[in-house]
Design a protein around this motif. Sequence first.
Motif, PDB file in Angstrom:
ATOM      1  N   MET A   1      45.333  35.114  42.774  1.00  0.00           N
ATOM      2  CA  MET A   1      44.993  36.095  41.747  1.00  0.00           C
ATOM      3  C   MET A   1      45.161  37.458  42.410  1.00  0.00           C
ATOM      4  O   MET A   1      44.409  37.804  43.323  1.00  0.00           O
ATOM      5  CB  MET A   1      43.547  35.935  41.267  1.00  0.00           C
ATOM      6  N   ILE A   2      46.165  38.199  41.983  1.00  0.00           N
ATOM      7  CA  ILE A   2      46.410  39.513  42.579  1.00  0.00           C
ATOM      8  C   ILE A   2      45.737  40.576  41.714  1.00  0.00           C
ATOM      9  O   ILE A   2      45.906  40.605  40.499  1.00  0.00           O
ATOM     10  CB  ILE A   2      47.916  39.773  42.728  1.00  0.00           C
ATOM     11  N   GLU A   3      45.000  41.451  42.403  1.00  0.00           N
ATOM     12  CA  GLU A   3      44.138  42.424  41.725  1.00  0.00           C
ATOM     13  C   GLU A   3      44.419  43.815  42.274  1.00  0.00           C
ATOM     14  O   GLU A   3      44.490  43.997  43.489  1.00  0.00           O
ATOM     15  CB  GLU A   3      42.678  42.032  41.984  1.00  0.00           C
ATOM     16  N   PRO A   4      44.542  44.826  41.395  1.00  0.00           N
ATOM     17  CA  PRO A   4      44.918  46.154  41.880  1.00  0.00           C
ATOM     18  C   PRO A   4      43.792  47.174  42.037  1.00  0.00           C
ATOM     19  O   PRO A   4      43.890  48.057  42.881  1.00  0.00           O
ATOM     20  CB  PRO A   4      45.891  46.630  40.801  1.00  0.00           C
ATOM     21  N   PHE A   5      42.721  47.086  41.219  1.00  0.00           N
ATOM     22  CA  PHE A   5      41.809  48.232  41.117  1.00  0.00           C
ATOM     23  C   PHE A   5      40.345  47.820  41.243  1.00  0.00           C
ATOM     24  O   PHE A   5      39.928  46.781  40.725  1.00  0.00           O
ATOM     25  CB  PHE A   5      41.969  48.932  39.762  1.00  0.00           C
TER      26      PHE A   5
ATOM     27  N   ILE B   1      43.115  42.765  36.396  1.00  0.00           N
ATOM     28  CA  ILE B   1      43.333  44.194  36.181  1.00  0.00           C
ATOM     29  C   ILE B   1      42.190  45.049  36.722  1.00  0.00           C
ATOM     30  O   ILE B   1      42.251  46.279  36.636  1.00  0.00           O
ATOM     31  CB  ILE B   1      43.566  44.514  34.687  1.00  0.00           C
ATOM     32  N   GLY B   2      41.144  44.409  37.284  1.00  0.00           N
ATOM     33  CA  GLY B   2      40.076  45.229  37.833  1.00  0.00           C
ATOM     34  C   GLY B   2      38.882  44.412  38.268  1.00  0.00           C
ATOM     35  O   GLY B   2      38.745  43.223  37.942  1.00  0.00           O
ATOM     36  N   ASN B   3      37.989  45.082  38.981  1.00  0.00           N
ATOM     37  CA  ASN B   3      36.785  44.460  39.499  1.00  0.00           C
ATOM     38  C   ASN B   3      35.555  45.286  39.160  1.00  0.00           C
ATOM     39  O   ASN B   3      35.443  46.437  39.593  1.00  0.00           O
ATOM     40  CB  ASN B   3      36.870  44.315  41.020  1.00  0.00           C
ATOM     41  N   GLU B   4      34.673  44.719  38.357  1.00  0.00           N
ATOM     42  CA  GLU B   4      33.369  45.342  38.074  1.00  0.00           C
ATOM     43  C   GLU B   4      33.505  46.824  37.734  1.00  0.00           C
ATOM     44  O   GLU B   4      32.720  47.660  38.178  1.00  0.00           O
ATOM     45  CB  GLU B   4      32.418  45.147  39.262  1.00  0.00           C
TER      46      GLU B   4
END
Length: 821
Positions: A382-386, A428-431
């Motif tokens: 799972m690739i996550e950017p922000f 697309i993001g974390n918390e």
Amino acid sequence: MRLQNLFIFILFSTFAATSLSTRAQRNEQLLEEGWRFTKGDVTDAATPGFDDSRWESVTVPHDWAIYGPFSRENDLQNVAVTQNFETQASIKTGRTGGLPYVGVGWYRTTFDTKPDQEVTLVFDGAMSEARVYVNGQEACFWPCGYNSFYCNVTRLINPDGRNNTLAVRLENRPQSSRWYPGAGLYRNVHVITTNRIHIPVWGTQITTPHVADDYASVCLRTSVENSGQKELTLVTEILSPEGKTVATKENKGFINHGQPFTQNFVVERPALWSPESPSLYRAVTKVYVEDKLTDTYTTRFGIRSIEYVADKGFYLNGKLRKFQGVCNHHDLGPLGAAINVKALRHQLTLLKDMGCDAIRTAHNMPAPELVALCDEMGFMMMIEPFDEWDIAKCDNGYHRFFNEWAEHDMVNMLRHYRNHPCVVMWSIGNEVPTQCSPEGYKVAKFLQDICHREDPTRPVTCGMDQVDCVLDNGFAAMLDIPGFNYRAHRYTEAYERLPQNLVLGSETSSTVSSRGVYKFPAQRKADAKYDDHQSSSYDLEYCSWSNIPDMDFALADDYNWTLGQFVWTGFDYLGEPSPYDTDAWPNHSSMFGIIDLASIPKDRYYLYRSLWNRNEETLHILPHWNWEGHEGEKVPVFVYTNYSSAELFVNGKSYGKQTKNNQTVENRYRLMWHDVVYEPGEVKVIAYDRNGKAMAEKVIRTAGKPHRIELSTPHHTLNADGKDLAYVTLRIVDKDGNLCPTDGRLVNFNVKGAGRYRASANGDPTCLDLFHLPRMHAFNGMLTVILQASKEAGTMELKASAKGLKSGSIQIDVKSLNQQP
């Protein structure tokens, strides 16, 4: 001519013999050596004639901050961490690792190219706010320190192509991160030269519309730049994992309205990619204009199918499976953020043995080497950017650039990694604080739509931690896959309320522990703190927002609609030393890891292994058995095993047989004896299968007086490339070889021969020993030394010595590539 060039490329992977084909071959330089570096802003540093002779000579990748020194004063942050439910600001010490990453740094080098060629610079990552100058003129700016980016610099190259000056200015601002981000050109820099008509960076897209055992369809879309109205001929060969040609197409056409050139193939009896069998194909594409070869481009890919089925779960190649994943930050412990393939491979090898099959890149774009290794070694991603969007978490965080740069960053990430079979979803993001904004769903839709546009084959998730908000405001309902960070007790509610009828554990557990540290009694406890600033390795302590691992195991086992989990975290990392983050110096590294900062597994490793590794036996006892001063007191003993029951003996006395059961969630996955009376000697466990047959035995003993240093490594042979690493485990043992589990003395290192000392670490989150100096205190009897091969073949020897102990030594062969078997 085409067949001749194709034949030569495939057999020799080098320039074709004719002058025409030589000119057509693209060339890539890796700019590693010959860099000059200085910290601090410098006037005119981009000017070609600038005198940088007094600057430091460095090799890239390079992390300027990892050398320290550690200090409480480095990036003190007076903040309230809202995602941790804090409402009042407090002084956060060690939040970014206590390392001096803040400030401006300059890098300079020169490079040569051939004249009359297209020249592109590719940066795999530059921390951060990169300004790139070629021959004194600004070529590009890229603010995100984690993303790969490129810029065409053809117009700036010297007429003869020689002695081009490349200068890069980087700046890390205070309070721009909430973990250690690294500093500098910490990933690789490339120079790519091509003919004018060429396939651009990340210029192909491969999909597999049909996947079955008998055949698979493969669709290749190729972008070609500067072709204008000229007719193109594209010749593509699909090569199997064994290197055999399995499909070929030659197509003529034009680039219409900027649309890619499309070719379709059928691969008979495909070797499907999976974590158990990571088979990889290559598409070798040649571009011809008027019968002249202008470019050759290779795309590596895998053939596999993914499905997310409501109420049922995730299917890879038609087979149901749950994610057994971990989240990982990008730093490599004592090596800092500077990328090294051997270090990444070492980490992934440990995770593979544990049974891990998936990686979440938390909370940023990964290094391309990591994604390539996940392809090769068999890890889904799972690739996550922000970590933040338009609303801030950090005063100088990415929110400053989001509105202008988010789409640019997303497009780069998606085009860079969409051909990799290991990638099975995008985050697309974390918390993000935006999740609770009344119109936060619009921002999420904006980002999800970019993913769907650039890659319609994979679903999109987001790590959400504010359950009330996202269930009520439509945010969670809009995502392809709702991902929840913790909040395990609300999974059922989310499943019942959301239309997807699936729930992903995008971040789970946040169990905290210090390797080899045990606190009595062994009981569940949130935010436990102690005078020694450590956490217990009974694996029952966790942060206020989280839970013990057993709850996530149970959710995966009990409900088809749960997709599995990504544990926070696979490895300890620099920064975020919860629960000791509030004015709790000297803590400066995390305690979440299943494996510590020295790459030594904690006890929790074997709990996960006992469930996740279904092919090998696991039998592990904790704690150690050196409890001087506790004679006659009760010391809880836990056993992690894949077997259903076990019997415990202390000095031959049985404490009875325990069997996994459903009395509590812990009893489902652990065998526990809470009433064991400590007496020095021998602890033995015999494990039994479900039929009561004895299957395995494990013994630990009380260690005597520390006697000697013992060294071991899985890396007995290194490549003489100046990069390869050996991870050496150091143990302080008694005369019988038993680990002395409370020893913490200082150990000194000396390296001779075909290599050098690179770094060491002990896994202690409070230790301020500098990684790059050839000495380190042991932590609970152990530490890790990292050695780096030279460019010359030979033998490297490490000698480790400490006061009061017999020294230890180990030799490692360093061989040139043509010496390797």
